[in-house]
Design an enzyme around this catalytic site. Structure first.
Site, PDB file in Angstrom:
ATOM      1  N   GLU A 161      11.823   8.298  36.809  1.00 57.52           N
ATOM      2  CA  GLU A 161      11.102   9.134  37.775  1.00 57.52           C
ATOM      3  C   GLU A 161      11.143   8.566  39.192  1.00 57.52           C
ATOM      4  O   GLU A 161      11.209   9.324  40.164  1.00 57.52           O
ATOM      5  CB  GLU A 161       9.643   9.329  37.336  1.00 57.52           C
TER       6      GLU A 161
ATOM      7  N   HIS B  59      -1.535  12.457  28.252  1.00 57.20           N
ATOM      8  CA  HIS B  59      -0.773  13.694  28.404  1.00 57.20           C
ATOM      9  C   HIS B  59      -1.688  14.903  28.605  1.00 57.20           C
ATOM     10  O   HIS B  59      -1.294  16.029  28.315  1.00 57.20           O
ATOM     11  CB  HIS B  59       0.099  13.946  27.170  1.00 57.20           C
TER      12      HIS B  59
END
Lengths: 324, 347
Positions: free
Chosen positions: B73, B142
């Site tokens: 990322e 998450h």
């Protein structure tokens, strides 16, 4: 090597050194007798690049201002070698309205869209944006490239490794430069790094890796030439580590008490070394040296004077430029 | 065309789309219009985005403009920053907002600051899309919303759609914006076939290209007794509660913020000025975040505006639990919203 080219490399190094010496002078001029990092006409951290001139001069000699350079918290040498305007750069270092960032950035945050130059104060984080610039250049069908610069300490950061993998995977036109000045602030590379050469790490990313051992501008020039040619040809990135020299402290005010090699440092200064070599080769004489120094002095003092006369930003404008 | 109110498009459309399809349609129309727009991220290609945020784009625009990246990322978000600096308009996906920890430097120190540090000389026109929210037992790493964290850091706009029509219009606005825009879509609004969906996740969406302005809240239900300020999936819970309480004689006004940077303070103040009562519903953490910010803006404007203490329904400062019973104990459910509203109106 062509004598005009060697003179250009020498002059670039002299210009950089002259600039750094002037900033050193101006930075400390009003921080006496007691050093206060936030005081004076140039406040804040100041990371000067004296000793590392061969890296910037040797690499940027292959670039035009259409190519991109992303540099580090120690950015002046690359900015100068890449052609960033000295006046606006000096004004930014002084935090003035005519600076590259109108006084919003400072010496670690120099952005010049005209030469596609930028730098980041965060270790290794200048690498990823260079990938994006390279991607944009390729998408537009040009042979422009991006040069991403870090220090040897950055080679232990995640951003370094993520960027090498992605650039190699997509064969991006990038040249990765590692300036190994032996020290991550006070920590020697022997204490921080498991390999003797960060160029060896290139093999892990299927790209050429080369270490230039002696801080020689001509050796840097040769190595960078191979890497730049490869990038422009669309063959992908390369990694070059240059064993260079941090002539002064990590930042101004650093007493360097930790530094075991301090005694030998002045003798490793690359500029007198190169000057002597050019004299031996008959390329340079007393007049040539004097001319180079005088030309550099004039440009640098002009930039310093420009910065000094530029106004401080109006506090009423403090909230400007957060959004476009 | 600009939609200031997504419920009243200039040309009524009968065509219904899920939020995810509306979002993709917005991206595709901009990719058709502007060759500098491209998409990159993890699983945005053949998979079409884990939450269907890029479905079909690879087939339509090819691998040169829809790029699957490695799980790196920092590298690929930084790459988007560099491409944007050179005038491209990348849309880069951070699969879950929860993953920002591995790449936040590129987001808040680079994407969000370069324009400022350059004194306005460099623009960074990019969209960072990211999935947020819980409710399906995905655990503490998450399920977070985290928009308050992004909104706290200056230099990036933050948009949070709640409906299909807004998802498309806000996407088009975000792509055309010359600033970095963080586009945070709740998994529960996307209309995914493999996750419980709210009934409003499939709605009419105009076929043509249009913008929903960034920084303009939407009064999705007018009311006179209490103002519920909310966003994202919680808008739907708030509307459900408002429908239910209408039968009990409590008239709720529901404001969908749609953007939190810039925050439409004017719409909030106008509403609270009329109702005198404020409930903020926020699926992000309670403290130091959006709910406190909304109340502060009211208090800064006129503390006498409130005829009852303001109420907050948010995640009470703990990691999102896994077990369904625990997770639903801390999410801003309709039940919690109802109790807060009733407490505020004093019934």
């Amino acid at each position: 090597m062509d004598s005009q080219l060697t003179l250009d490399l020498y002059r670039t190094m002299v210009l950089i050194r002259t600039f750094e010496e002037a900033i050193l002078r101006e930075y400390h001029a009003d921080k006496k007798p007691v050093f206060d990092i936030g005081a004076g006409q140039i406040p804040g951290e100041m990371h000067l690049a004296a000793g590392q001139e061969p890296v910037a001069a040797g690499v940027c000699a292959h670039l035009t201002t259409d190519d991109a350079v992303t540099a580090t918290h120690r950015p002046h040498h690359f900015a100068i070698a890449h052609g960033v305007d000295l006046r606006r750069m000096a004004a930014e270092i002084f935090g003035r309205v005519d600076g590259l960032g109108r006084g919003r950035g400072g010496h670690m945050h120099l952005f010049d869209p005209g030469t596609h130059f930028s730098c980041s104060g965060i270790i290794a984080e200048g690498y990823p944006p260079a990938l994006g610039q390279a991607l944009a250049f390729r998408r537009r069908g040009t042979d422009r490239i991006a040069v991403a610069v870090t220090g040897e300490g950055a080679a232990n950061q995640g951003a370094f490794h993520e960027s090498l993998n992605l650039a190699a995977l997509w064969k991006l036109p990038v040249v990765f430069i590692v300036e190994d000045n032996d020290w991550g602030i006070s920590v020697p590379r022997s204490v921080s790094t498991c390999v003797t050469s960060n160029a060896d790490r290139a093999a892990g990313y299927d790209m050429p890796g080369e270490r230039v051992e002696d801080n020689s501008v001509e050796a840097v020039y040769e190595a960078a030439g191979r890497a730049v040619e490869r990038a422009r040809a669309g063959l992908g990135p390369s990694l070059i580590e240059v064993h260079t020299l941090r002539l002064w402290g990590h930042f101004e005010g650093d007493a360097q008490g930790y530094r075991s090699d301090l005694e030998g440092v002045p003798g490793r200064d690359p500029i007198p070394t190169y000057e002597a070599a050019l004299r031996r080769g008959g390329v340079l004489d007393d007049i040539g040296v004097k001319n180079a120094q005088e030309a550099a002095r004039q440009r640098v003092e002009d930039a310093i004077a420009f910065a000094r006369q530029s106004a401080e930003p109006d506090p009423a404008s403090a909230l400007d430029h957060v959004f476009a | 065309m600009t939609l200031t109110d997504a419920t009243t498009p200039t040309r009524p459309s009968r065509r219904r789309l899920s939020t995810s399809k509306a979002m993709v349609e917005g991206i595709a129309q901009e990719m058709e219009r502007d060759p500098d727009v491209f998409v990159l991220g993890e699983d945005v290609g053949a998979y079409g985005g884990i939450f269907s945020s890029t479905t079909g784009l690879l087939d339509r625009f090819g691998p040169e403009r829809v790029l699957d990246t490695p799980i790196s990322e920092t590298a690929f978000i930084g790459m988007a920053v560099g491409a944007a600096v050179e005038g491209m308009r990348p849309i880069v996906e951070l699969m879950f907002a929860d993953f920002f920890g591995v790449c936040m430097d590129q987001i808040y120190n680079h994407m969000a600051k370069i324009h400022f540090e350059s004194g306005g000389n460099v623009r960074v026109p990019m969209v960072l899309t990211t999935a947020v929210g819980g409710g399906y037992s995905d655990g503490a790493q998450h399920s977070q919303c985290l928009w308050g964290t992004f909104a706290h850091l200056p230099g990036m706009k933050v948009v949070v759609p709640s409906t299909p029509a807004d998802a498309k219009g806000l996407m088009i606005s975000a792509i055309r914006d010359d600033n970095p825009v963080v586009y945070m879509f709740h998994k529960g609004i996307m209309g995914l076939p493999w996750m419980a969906k709210n009934p409003r996740s499939v709605e009419p969406v105009p076929e043509e290209s249009y913008e929903v302005p960034i920084g303009k809240a939407n009064v999705v239900r007018p009311g006179s007794d209490v103002t519920i300020v909310t966003l994202s999936l919680s808008v739907h819970h708030a509307l459900d509660v408002a429908d239910e309480l209408a039968g009990d004689g409590v008239d709720c006004e529901v404001i969908d913020l749609r953007s939190i940077v810039p925050l439409d303070t004017g719409t909030i103040l106008e509403s609270v000025g009329r109702t005198g009562r404020l409930v903020v519903v926020d699926e992000d953490y309670l403290s130091f975040g959006l709910s406190g910010e909304v109340i502060a803006r009211v208090a800064e404007s006129d503390p006498a505006m409130l005829r009852a203490p303001a109420a907050r329904v948010a995640v009470p400062d703990l990691p999102i639990p896994y077990a369904r019973s625990l997770e639903y104990a801390v999410l801003p459910t309709a039940d919690r919203i109802r109790r807060a509203v009733l407490r505020t109106v004093g019934t």
